[in-house]
Scaffold this active site. Structure first.
Site, short mmCIF file in Angstrom:
data_model
loop_
_atom_site.label_atom_id
_atom_site.label_comp_id
_atom_site.label_asym_id
_atom_site.label_seq_id
_atom_site.Cartn_x
_atom_site.Cartn_y
_atom_site.Cartn_z
N VAL A 101 0.84 -1.20 0.00
CA VAL A 101 0.00 0.00 0.00
C VAL A 101 0.88 1.25 0.00
O VAL A 101 1.82 1.34 0.79
CB VAL A 101 -0.94 0.02 1.22
CG1 VAL A 101 -1.84 1.26 1.17
CG2 VAL A 101 -1.80 -1.24 1.25
N ASP A 151 -14.21 -9.94 6.32
CA ASP A 151 -12.94 -9.83 7.05
C ASP A 151 -12.97 -8.63 8.00
O ASP A 151 -12.04 -7.83 8.04
CB ASP A 151 -11.77 -9.71 6.07
CG ASP A 151 -10.43 -10.05 6.74
OD1 ASP A 151 -10.44 -10.63 7.85
OD2 ASP A 151 -9.38 -9.74 6.16
N LYS A 203 -3.35 0.63 -3.36
CA LYS A 203 -3.03 -0.76 -3.01
C LYS A 203 -2.65 -1.49 -4.29
O LYS A 203 -3.43 -1.52 -5.25
CB LYS A 203 -4.23 -1.44 -2.35
CG LYS A 203 -3.93 -2.84 -1.86
CD LYS A 203 -5.10 -3.41 -1.06
CE LYS A 203 -4.74 -4.76 -0.47
NZ LYS A 203 -5.83 -5.31 0.36
#
Length: 233
Positions: free
Chosen positions: A2, A113, A16
């Protein structure tokens, strides 16, 4: 990796980058197509508590995904710096996360996530969900229980729901489990089963032989009940 990026209009953004395999051209192009479709989906999510996706490019076998830059750091770094959070602070962050999750689920998206490392803090106290690398449109087919499911194993062990660990198909409820684990982490400093090795934690999460961790009785009953309601097998 990143990076911090600067646009031609002078704005700071996050970049990213993912390197794809150069030798398998067809597979690489298929993979980028998936990523492009995902970023296109994420660009449609507009919410105060979700990071804004700006677009993506594919050059020299490298995919770059551009997002809003958030300077405050993640809640994981906040816990490392300040220790477990006070309940009023946790409540403020949790309310915002619930708003973001409700919005995502209403639009047919699961994050898959959710954890403190994927929640960024703006200096004014606003939190934003990031890293939708696992996000997908929910499958159109219905399970026996009526939930849309995805059967791929995604996420991070300590925050994974049992149905994710057991690969039995998961949907919106898996995000709620992960939210409960995150609240547990915010108020205690570590996630449930955080004293175990990752694979041992996964085994415990997926097995009915291990009781689901609960917050100590020193916490208010409402807080303990909230986490227990989220973390139901």
């Amino acid at each position: 990796q990143v990076f911090l990026g600067l646009t031609k209009t002078g704005e700071l953004i996050a970049v990213k980058q993912v390197d794809l395999i150069e030798t398998e051209v067809e597979e690489t192009e298929k993979e980028y197509t998936k990523i492009f479709q995902e970023v296109t989906l994420l660009k449609s999510l507009v919410h105060d508590n979700i990071v804004k996706y700006l677009g993506s490019t594919y050059e020299h076998h490298t995919v770059s995904i551009f997002t809003e830059f958030i300077p405050g750091g993640s809640l994981a770094t906040i816990i490392e710096r300040f220790g477990p959070l006070e309940l009023p602070v946790t409540a403020r962050y949790t309310r915002q996360l619930l708003n973001a999750i409700a919005y995502m689920h209403e639009n047919g998206v699961v994050h898959r996530d959710i954890k403190s490392a994927n929640i960024m803090l703006v200096p004014n106290g606003t939190v934003k969900l990031i890293d939708f690398g696992c996000a997908k449109r929910l499958a159109l087919r219905l399970s026996r229980s009526g939930s849309h499911l995805q059967k791929s194993l995604r996420g991070t062990p300590y925050w994974m729901a049992p149905e994710v660990v057991n690969d039995s198909g998961h949907g919106r409820k898996s995000d709620i489990w992960s939210l409960g684990c995150t609240v547990f982490e915010l108020v205690t400093g570590k996630p449930p089963w955080g004293d175990r090795e990752p694979f041992a934690a996964m085994y415990a999460i997926g097995s009915d032989d291990f009781p689901v961790p609960t917050l100590p009785e020193s916490f208010r009953i409402r807080v303990r009940d909230f986490v227990s309601q989220c973390m139901m097998r």
